[in-house]
Motif scaffolding. Structure first.
Motif, short mmCIF file in Angstrom:
data_model
loop_
_atom_site.label_atom_id
_atom_site.label_comp_id
_atom_site.label_asym_id
_atom_site.label_seq_id
_atom_site.Cartn_x
_atom_site.Cartn_y
_atom_site.Cartn_z
N UNK A 1 -6.76 1.52 -6.49
CA UNK A 1 -5.69 3.58 -6.27
C UNK A 1 -7.86 4.17 -5.84
N UNK A 2 -7.89 4.63 -4.47
CA UNK A 2 -8.20 5.77 -4.12
C UNK A 2 -7.80 6.97 -3.97
N UNK A 3 -8.57 7.33 -3.98
CA UNK A 3 -8.18 9.12 -4.04
C UNK A 3 -9.48 9.69 -2.71
N UNK A 4 -8.80 10.73 -2.12
CA UNK A 4 -9.63 11.63 -1.16
C UNK A 4 -9.05 13.27 -0.67
N UNK A 5 -9.62 13.78 -0.40
CA UNK A 5 -9.11 14.88 0.02
C UNK A 5 -9.36 14.76 1.68
N UNK A 6 -7.68 15.53 1.77
CA UNK A 6 -7.51 15.53 3.89
C UNK A 6 -7.72 16.59 3.83
N UNK A 7 -8.56 17.93 4.94
CA UNK A 7 -8.28 18.45 5.77
C UNK A 7 -6.84 19.09 6.37
N UNK A 8 -6.81 20.63 6.27
CA UNK A 8 -4.86 20.94 6.99
C UNK A 8 -5.14 21.94 6.14
N UNK A 9 -5.28 22.57 7.74
CA UNK A 9 -4.90 24.20 8.06
C UNK A 9 -3.94 24.51 7.24
N UNK A 10 -3.25 24.18 6.79
CA UNK A 10 -2.10 24.29 5.44
C UNK A 10 -2.26 24.54 3.95
N UNK A 11 -3.50 23.96 3.77
CA UNK A 11 -4.60 24.23 2.85
C UNK A 11 -4.57 22.86 2.89
N UNK A 12 -6.06 22.36 2.17
CA UNK A 12 -6.11 20.58 1.80
C UNK A 12 -5.32 20.06 0.91
N UNK A 13 -5.16 18.31 1.25
CA UNK A 13 -3.90 17.57 0.59
C UNK A 13 -4.92 16.53 -0.69
N UNK A 14 -4.59 16.32 -1.17
CA UNK A 14 -4.59 15.61 -2.00
C UNK A 14 -4.04 13.98 -1.57
N UNK B 1 0.95 -1.54 0.12
CA UNK B 1 0.07 0.01 -0.09
C UNK B 1 0.94 1.24 0.27
N UNK B 2 0.90 1.93 -1.49
CA UNK B 2 1.17 3.17 -1.24
C UNK B 2 1.03 4.58 -0.90
N UNK B 3 0.70 5.59 -0.41
CA UNK B 3 -0.13 6.58 -0.71
C UNK B 3 0.93 7.60 -0.97
N UNK B 4 0.60 8.43 -1.77
CA UNK B 4 1.20 9.58 -2.28
C UNK B 4 -0.10 10.65 -1.55
N UNK B 5 1.02 11.69 -0.74
CA UNK B 5 -0.47 12.98 -0.38
C UNK B 5 0.46 14.03 -0.33
N UNK B 6 -0.30 15.30 -1.20
CA UNK B 6 0.68 16.28 -1.10
C UNK B 6 -0.01 17.74 -1.44
N UNK B 7 0.08 18.66 -1.00
CA UNK B 7 -0.92 19.64 -0.66
C UNK B 7 -1.48 19.92 -2.22
#
Lengths: 149, 149, 149, 149, 149, 149, 149, 149, 149, 149
Positions: J123-136, I137-143
């Protein structure tokens, strides 16, 4: 005013007509009065034909004046890269890949610094019977041109 | 244990020795007892030589056993792409680019669906005197192989 | 036995010696007695020199016999693709990219079906004073060769 | 609203009309009042024409306003890579491949660090009679631009 | 005789010395008395330095005469294609990929048919403070050259 | 149901309408109320327009709803590689080829490990009068982004 | 500390030792106790060997511990593109070029949407006597993997 | 006169008709009386069919004479490079990339200097039940051809 | 003065030392106090290390100061294209080839016009037990960065 | 008989209908009852749909049976290379270019010699809220496959 029929389109029509009329390239060449490899190359778009040659070819093949005009046109030469993957054509490239440097050495040994012309040049193809299986014999025959300043 | 001298290094030594000893490729071929295009190609690394051929070549050229061993090696064939820009080699590619599709048509017309073998194959080069300038004549001669399932 | 010094290595030594001795390409050409573009190209590895030319060049540049031997060698011609990104060389390619098809049309209009030879060929470069800024004038001068079967 | 006729389509119509009306590029250039290489390049799509030049060209060639509009358009310059395999064009590239590095050295020797402009630039072509065969003479003439910060 | 140290080798030594001596490119530029982008590019091998500039740079960096000679050499310009994958460099290429055609349209609208010179040209880089994060500001400044026959 | 008009087709219609109506990119940008480089890039297909911007542009240019819909679409960005050979665009690539590695060094020196954003980014073009010939000044202005895990 | 001997260097030593000791790949495979195609691929650098396999191979070939260590290393797989021009390897690529789309159709017809694994996979080669000339029989045998979310 | 329907167009019609009529490639092969891989490849355009085979195929698929004529045509062989990215086809290329050099070594060890023919050649595909998941088994079977001058 | 050890050479020494000392990447990361993917990438040459990180790594691995200096260096990022053929790396590229356009659509749907940053970015890898076979499981996590002028 | 609508044409119609009907990919996925990345990829032509899924999608989008038939078709997978220049897609390739070799090392460390399957894969994609700008956040999740002969 319409553009001249592209030589690739003319070639496609020549190929279709040749098959449907049951004509060989050799017969076409003989009627046109030119060597068979030259004639085939010209009908495929690699040489300009004289008006007489173009007219004769179109008469034999039942093709109209737009093809005739196209066959007379000065070509932008060079084969479609797509043909490179075809095994029948590839074997010639493989032979050059293996023997090209040797041919270069031997041309320089025999003639000095220069090249075999691909312009003052003819190529012929023949079938040579052989008990182990007939052979394709292709001859490249070009004038030697020495580097001359 | 050291790796076998690469064939390209062996070829560079052959070329240097041939020039310094004033030998022609034709003389080398005659001494080795093999056709001249084959011999040149083999010494440039495109064919494996028999132990006798390799020994004979190295004796004539004053090269040591590491070259002999390399010349006997089974090659990975195919010319250096760098030679493609050389005008003497390029003219052959240009001829194929112009006449390749015509040769394909004529092979199929004469022989049916198949190819000229590049394995059961020989190539020869000759000089043909001509008042308008001598000519380079290169003959490709390969067994026809038909597509056979 | 050592391989012949590669022409690219010989060229690097020529370039270094020329700068360190403060010689111009024009001076080298004059001493060697050959046109300046030809001489520069030959010293950079694109033409074989005669033994006299190679000896004269190495004497002037203080280079040893290994360079002399390399300069006499038959080259595998064609420039390093790395030079393509150099702006001074790129402008010539850009000019061909813009004017090449026009030159093709005009050669065919004036001479018929054929080419300007790049073998029976010379090239010259000159400076033409101009009040708006001096100009580089490069002349390509090649024999016309018509397609002749 | 229709898009402007692409310059390649306009060029194909120019080529067809020129042949069918029996006009030479030289005649077109003379009528238009511009140098022949420039005119040919412009009609093939490499330079924008003034409204007067475009109108004059279309009048001579019997082409309609869509061609006229296209010829006036600012081009995206650069030749079709397909022309690279054409022998008439290829010889120019071969000459650059052999002589490009030498031209670079000589430009720097004569002018210093800089380039021959391909923008403030003209090119001419001429036929020079020669008892050994007439010659194609192509002149590149560009302003020297020195690297200037 | 040894070849001149290649500019890429000289650049590697400059980079190592700069880091080990704790010097910035800006300090080097100031001491040499030239703009900082120009100086950095020259030390990386993209511009020839004058003898004084090269001597000054090598004194500051503790490098020997072979580097000095290399820095004075006329370069063959153009960056290593390997840098293209570096994200810091790639973003500039991406910006051109997105905005290049728009810049072409606007140059033609404002100036007519021509180009921004990359020879009579300077480039500068600055940091612009910004509450949302400081910004990199790069300015390309080249003389307009109109197509002039 | 028909597919959305491709952005390249919409751009071709924009270009044709702009010329025929005698509008400049600057006028279009002013009417639309957006920066001129952004507007030109958007109309050429590199940015999505808001419904208002797209409606305004089509009204000015006399284009129908299919263009409007296309201009609003999210683009797949990146210029046509065919534009790379155009001299006006090429000079920007040449400048990057020469100065790219220097810009990388200076960004890292001033800002540390990171990049100039090409997303949080604007580009401007201006004409700067100069007695030696007016100059094209292009400014890239992007937020610095540091590598941050 | 020295880097691990690259697998290509280890392979060159294996090839040299194998020839000089007169061992066949089949003998090596039998001694090592692994299938012959697997063993040959592993010794050429395409699979990691267990410590026992590597030790056994080096003992048989008279190679030292640096080769042993290299053979145990996890490889970066994939053949040298230079082998693509070799006729013996090229024929396999040609067969895929001709039959690849048919194999895809038949895999989908028989198994559904998925692939033949190249990881859970073995390949074997055999000689099949045939009166018309013996045949090379190569079998690819991979687990079917269906697209499964 | 119209050109012969290109083989790629004929293949697209065959594919559509096969799906709509609910026929398998295996059923088509059985009716036509030819091996299934050969038949699939031929219907996709890689082999010429006899008039009987083409007629039979078109009858089964409800296709007209233009398809029949196209299927009889001599092909220019070689798969569309676009298929290379398809995972089902890519795995075969990956297997060759990993095992190609090993197969070359083993062919030379068993047969000597030569190749597996891709012309006198057949390929078969089978499903092999396996408790760990069924397997795709593909067999390449070609006549050995030794290098013979 | 010697150049800084290239990062690829430093990486080769790191790889050798890691294996010989029996250390895992995870152990190295823990000692260095940084995430494991970051640490592995940095030691392979894709990120600059702080002096403390570099010193710690070299102490653990028994490597000298030249490696330490190299690890601190600002990299020119981007993987060796040779790794593209490696099946373990290729599967990631294949996944992007199949799912890249879908990810683009979904980023635009969820976030609007913009990108996932690859600079303000982290990537993690984990093993997920699964009865049908454990999973990578590989997670890409970018702003998310929106296009902002 | 007409060919099946190509999947790229079906995708263009899906994209147009989705926008005009104001549907999101997420809504389409929910109605169809499949994961959102899978559904988007399938509608863009990278997966075959079941007859029920295709019917449902076309009903929602108001598309006819020719699209439905195309969506059911077995695809030739792999994205258009043109998307590579798009910044949103490029960032994923850049991340692989920087982290690919590290992921390879860590897969081998944790799992041994093998790969992450791209077939048994989601493969999955999600939005992660982040105070410095949400993340992909994009997750690749594939079964580990070990090299198994």
């Amino acid at each position: 005013m319409t553009p001249v029929l592209p030589k690739s389109d003319a070639a496609a029509l020549v190929v279709a007509a040749r098959i449907r009329r049951g004509l060989t390239w050799a017969q076409l060449a003989e009627e046109i009065g030119a060597p068979v490899v030259w004639t085939t190359a010209a009908l495929l778009g690699q040489h300009p034909m004289t008006p007489e040659q173009a007219r004769c070819a179109c008469l034999l093949l039942g093709l109209d004046e737009s093809v005739e005009e196209s066959l007379r046109l000065q070509p932008s030469r060079g084969a479609d890269p797509a043909t490179l993957t075809d095994p029948t054509v590839y074997r010639f490239h493989e032979a050059l890949s293996v023997y090209g440097p040797a041919l270069k050495e031997l041309i320089h040994e025999e003639f000095g610094d220069g090249i075999m012309s691909a312009i003052n040049f003819r190529v012929d193809i023949a079938r040579r019977p052989d008990p182990d299986g007939d052979r394709v014999v292709v001859t490249f025959d070009g004038k030697f041109l020495d580097y001359r300043w």
